[in-house]
Scaffold this motif. Structure first.
Motif, PDB file in Angstrom:
ATOM      1  N   PRO A   1      -7.158  -1.495   1.491  1.00 53.02           N
ATOM      2  CA  PRO A   1      -7.144  -1.872   0.076  1.00 53.02           C
ATOM      3  C   PRO A   1      -6.139  -0.987  -0.661  1.00 53.02           C
ATOM      4  N   LEU A   2      -5.454  -1.569  -1.626  1.00 51.31           N
ATOM      5  CA  LEU A   2      -4.472  -0.800  -2.386  1.00 51.31           C
ATOM      6  C   LEU A   2      -5.173   0.337  -3.115  1.00 51.31           C
TER       7      LEU A   2
ATOM      8  N   TYR B   1       0.837  -1.202   0.000  1.00 50.66           N
ATOM      9  CA  TYR B   1       0.000   0.000   0.000  1.00 50.66           C
ATOM     10  C   TYR B   1       0.876   1.258   0.000  1.00 50.66           C
ATOM     11  N   GLU B   2       1.703   1.431   1.024  1.00 49.95           N
ATOM     12  CA  GLU B   2       2.473   2.678   1.155  1.00 49.95           C
ATOM     13  C   GLU B   2       3.603   2.737   0.146  1.00 49.95           C
ATOM     14  N   TRP B   3       4.248   1.614  -0.133  1.00 45.63           N
ATOM     15  CA  TRP B   3       5.289   1.584  -1.158  1.00 45.63           C
ATOM     16  C   TRP B   3       4.709   2.073  -2.484  1.00 45.63           C
TER      17      TRP B   3
ATOM     18  N   VAL C   1       5.906   5.337  -4.597  1.00 42.84           N
ATOM     19  CA  VAL C   1       6.487   5.158  -5.926  1.00 42.84           C
ATOM     20  C   VAL C   1       5.692   5.965  -6.949  1.00 42.84           C
ATOM     21  N   THR C   2       4.377   5.887  -6.860  1.00 48.18           N
ATOM     22  CA  THR C   2       3.530   6.590  -7.825  1.00 48.18           C
ATOM     23  C   THR C   2       3.687   8.104  -7.721  1.00 48.18           C
ATOM     24  N   ILE C   3       3.707   8.618  -6.513  1.00 45.12           N
ATOM     25  CA  ILE C   3       3.728  10.074  -6.329  1.00 45.12           C
ATOM     26  C   ILE C   3       5.132  10.661  -6.459  1.00 45.12           C
TER      27      ILE C   3
ATOM     28  N   ALA D   1      -2.132   3.412  -7.538  1.00 49.99           N
ATOM     29  CA  ALA D   1      -0.776   3.242  -6.989  1.00 49.99           C
ATOM     30  C   ALA D   1      -0.059   2.075  -7.655  1.00 49.99           C
ATOM     31  N   ALA D   2       1.258   2.178  -7.658  1.00 51.35           N
ATOM     32  CA  ALA D   2       2.121   1.113  -8.189  1.00 51.35           C
ATOM     33  C   ALA D   2       1.948  -0.162  -7.362  1.00 51.35           C
TER      34      ALA D   2
END
Length: 179
Positions: free
Chosen positions: A169-170, A76-78, A82-84, A174-175
């Motif tokens: 939930p993801l 989730y946080e990774w 990565v996306t932002i 997001a990546a």
């Protein structure tokens, strides 16, 4: 669905203003909506945030965060980071993959970045740095940066506990961890 229900819009004006400040107009992340449902937890969470203009460069900060979240298996946080931030931090696709699949010895990292990753690994696995690991950090980073590195590892371990423990939930955009 998260194990604790996230806040749903419309949000209280104070919460909406905080979301707007953090998200810069984008919809608030599920993590923020869940934590903001408890005023005390939300205040403490925001007080611990390290996404301001601290002593590390954006690239250094994101390497530490991405590696810490990967070690904690917090997709989730990774994925959110990565996306932002990966493009702005000038992390290549190879480096993004390496935060999940390789250690400090991966050839895609500079010596200073290898020291960051080794520190994140040591703190994750042993909650300590050996004299050698601290010396490797000290060769590249001053005391303020080293303190920030340790704080980032601890804070994002906590964020990983929240996301994983609450089974968030993801985020759709997001990546995902590399296969």
């Amino acid at each position: 669905m998260s194990r604790i229900a996230p806040l749903e819009p419309p949000y209280a004006p104070e919460i909406q203003a905080q979301f707007d400040r953090i998200m810069r107009g984008a919809p608030p992340l599920t993590l923020f909506r869940v934590v903001a449902g408890n005023a005390r937890a939300w205040d403490k969470f925001r007080a611990g945030s390290l996404l301001d203009g601290g002593p590390l460069s954006l690239r250094e900060r994101e390497i530490v965060i991405d590696r810490t979240c990967a070690l904690a298996r917090c997709e989730y946080e990774w994925g959110v980071h990565v996306t932002i931030f990966a493009a702005a931090a000038r992390l290549t696709d190879e480096q993004v993959r390496a935060t999940v699949r390789e250690g400090a010895g991966a050839p895609c990292w500079s010596a200073s970045e290898q020291a960051l990753i080794a520190a994140a690994d040591a703190l994750h696995h042993r909650a300590a740095l050996t004299s050698e690991e601290f010396a490797a950090l000290s060769a590249h980073y001053d005391d303020a940066k080293i303190l920030e590195i340790v704080l980032l590892c601890g804070f994002y371990r906590t964020v990983s506990y929240l996301a994983n423990g609450l089974d968030l939930p993801l985020e759709a955009s997001a990546a995902r961890f590399p296969q």
